[in-house]
Design an enzyme around this catalytic site. Structure first.
Site, PDB file in Angstrom:
ATOM      1  N   MET A  41      32.277  43.970  42.635  1.00  0.00           N
ATOM      2  CA  MET A  41      32.289  45.440  42.568  1.00  0.00           C
ATOM      3  C   MET A  41      30.964  45.989  43.093  1.00  0.00           C
ATOM      4  O   MET A  41      30.642  47.158  42.862  1.00  0.00           O
ATOM      5  CB  MET A  41      32.545  45.893  41.131  1.00  0.00           C
ATOM      6  N   GLY A  42      30.219  45.149  43.800  1.00  0.00           N
ATOM      7  CA  GLY A  42      28.984  45.623  44.420  1.00  0.00           C
ATOM      8  C   GLY A  42      27.808  45.696  43.464  1.00  0.00           C
ATOM      9  O   GLY A  42      27.846  45.182  42.361  1.00  0.00           O
ATOM     10  N   LEU A  44      24.907  44.206  44.014  1.00  0.00           N
ATOM     11  CA  LEU A  44      24.830  42.754  43.913  1.00  0.00           C
ATOM     12  C   LEU A  44      23.485  42.255  43.402  1.00  0.00           C
ATOM     13  O   LEU A  44      22.445  42.861  43.645  1.00  0.00           O
ATOM     14  CB  LEU A  44      25.094  42.152  45.293  1.00  0.00           C
ATOM     15  N   HIS A  48      25.844  37.181  42.028  1.00  0.00           N
ATOM     16  CA  HIS A  48      26.855  37.333  43.076  1.00  0.00           C
ATOM     17  C   HIS A  48      26.518  36.460  44.289  1.00  0.00           C
ATOM     18  O   HIS A  48      27.392  35.864  44.889  1.00  0.00           O
ATOM     19  CB  HIS A  48      26.900  38.790  43.568  1.00  0.00           C
ATOM     20  N   GLN A  72      40.486  49.028  36.297  1.00  0.00           N
ATOM     21  CA  GLN A  72      39.990  48.143  35.239  1.00  0.00           C
ATOM     22  C   GLN A  72      39.006  48.850  34.302  1.00  0.00           C
ATOM     23  O   GLN A  72      38.449  48.221  33.407  1.00  0.00           O
ATOM     24  CB  GLN A  72      39.405  46.859  35.822  1.00  0.00           C
ATOM     25  N   GLY A 158      32.596  34.316  38.571  1.00  0.00           N
ATOM     26  CA  GLY A 158      31.494  33.867  37.722  1.00  0.00           C
ATOM     27  C   GLY A 158      31.947  33.566  36.297  1.00  0.00           C
ATOM     28  O   GLY A 158      32.840  34.230  35.762  1.00  0.00           O
TER      29      GLY A 158
HETATM   30  O1  PAF Z   1      34.234  40.427  38.077  1.00  0.00           O
HETATM   31  C1  PAF Z   1      34.279  41.496  38.731  1.00  0.00           C
HETATM   32  O2  PAF Z   1      33.292  41.965  39.294  1.00  0.00           O
HETATM   33  C2  PAF Z   1      35.602  42.241  38.851  1.00  0.00           C
HETATM   34  O3  PAF Z   1      36.301  42.189  37.666  1.00  0.00           O
HETATM   35  C3  PAF Z   1      36.462  41.763  40.026  1.00  0.00           C
HETATM   36  C4  PAF Z   1      36.903  40.319  39.853  1.00  0.00           C
HETATM   37  C5  PAF Z   1      35.698  41.915  41.326  1.00  0.00           C
HETATM   38  C6  PAF Z   1      37.739  42.616  40.129  1.00  0.00           C
HETATM   39  O4  PAF Z   1      37.434  43.963  40.336  1.00  0.00           O
END
Ligand code: PAF
Length: 292
Positions: A41-42, A44, A48, A72, A158
């Site tokens: 989701m950026g 970073l 990541h 989410q 992760g």
């Molecule tokens: O773990 C995350 O950052 C998010 O839940 C994901 C897997 C990118 C889905 O939006």
């Protein structure tokens, strides 16, 4: 720009914004190459980037994605203020060795008449699911959509989001996705705080106390190593440790579950994961640690 042994041009990360273009590119790539997906989701951090590095070793081509997935986040959660830094993220991904950055917008992913969702029923109800109703429905939906856009052979997530990893393994199994999931270890700051984009919300004093979750988990591991196997006893000790480091922490759960199945454990063993969630000031933090 130089071609590497895969015949791909290294160091020249391409950004793709449309789902159709990503699908076209994936169709072309998968004829000759294996693809690894790193969904994010950026905003970073090192955590990541360690996923990107794992992906680099696992497949020929690495596709990272940045999409702050609205489905989410629950009402009143931090969707609007979730930190974003496209320019910085792009540079970090390129340097970490991503070949493509897929960055669709919300209107494409969820047009106004959108109505299809993917749900993993039981696993998504406990722990995070109990505190964030609908969260995993959003995660499994967006991850399915990313799988359909990128067609990866491998996808890297992760361990920091332990329950997410269990839910996604089940998703892949139940929906027969021909995708290998790699779950990479949690990256931590020097004092042990698990790296998370949400750490950016913490002020300096709060940041110092945010290590309380890690300290609680470490206490559980130490006691387990000394022979304590009662989840109730461990839970008490973890709570005490968390509150010693951050007296105002509002603990949401301290839970002991099987690493593979998420079954709750009354007696713990080497395959048990202790997970914790707490509000540290107004920041919701989660962390986990395998005991063995
Ligand atoms: O773990 C995350 O950052 C998010 O839940 C994901 C897997 C990118 C889905 O939006």
């Amino acid at each position: 720009m130089t071609a590497d042994k895969r015949g791909l041009f290294f160091g020249d990360m391409k950004t793709i914004n449309s789902i159709r273009s990503m699908q076209r590119k994936a169709r072309e790539l998968c004829r000759r190459h294996t693809i690894a997906l790193v969904p994010t989701m950026g905003y970073l951090h090192e955590g990541h980037l360690s996923l990107v590095k794992k992906a680099r070793k696992a497949a020929d081509v690495v596709v990272a994605t940045i999409f702050v997935n609205p489905t989410q986040f629950g009402p009143g959660e931090d969707f609007q203020r979730y930190p974003r830094d496209q320019k910085g993220d792009r540079a970090l991904l390129r340097d970490a060795g991503a070949d493509y950055l897929f960055m669709p917008d919300a209107q494409q992913m969820y047009p106004d008449d959108y109505q299809s969702y993917v749900e993993t029923e039981q696993l998504s109800q406990t722990l995070e699911g109990a505190f964030r109703p609908g969260h995993f429905r959003g995660v499994t939906t967006v991850v399915s959509k990313l799988f359909n856009a990128v067609r990866p052979d491998v996808a890297v997530f992760g361990q920091k989001d332990f329950q997410q990893a269990v839910v996604l393994k089940r998703l892949v199994k139940d929906l027969d996705y021909p995708i290998k999931l790699i779950i990479a270890p949690t990256r931590r700051e020097q004092d042990g705080l698990a790296m998370s984009s949400r750490n950016a919300y913490l002020g300096p004093g709060q940041r110092r106390e945010a290590v309380c979750l890690y300290r609680g988990l470490r206490r559980a591991r130490t006691l387990f190593a000394e022979g304590v196997t009662s989840a109730a006893r461990l839970k008490k000790a973890v709570r005490k440790e968390i509150l010693e480091v951050c007296p105002t922490a509002e603990i949401q759960y301290i839970s002991f579950n099987d690493f593979h199945t998420l079954q709750p454990r009354i007696k713990v063993d080497r395959d048990t994961v202790c997970s914790v969630a707490a509000m540290v000031y107004d920041v919701r933090l989660i962390d986990n640690m395998r005991l063995g």
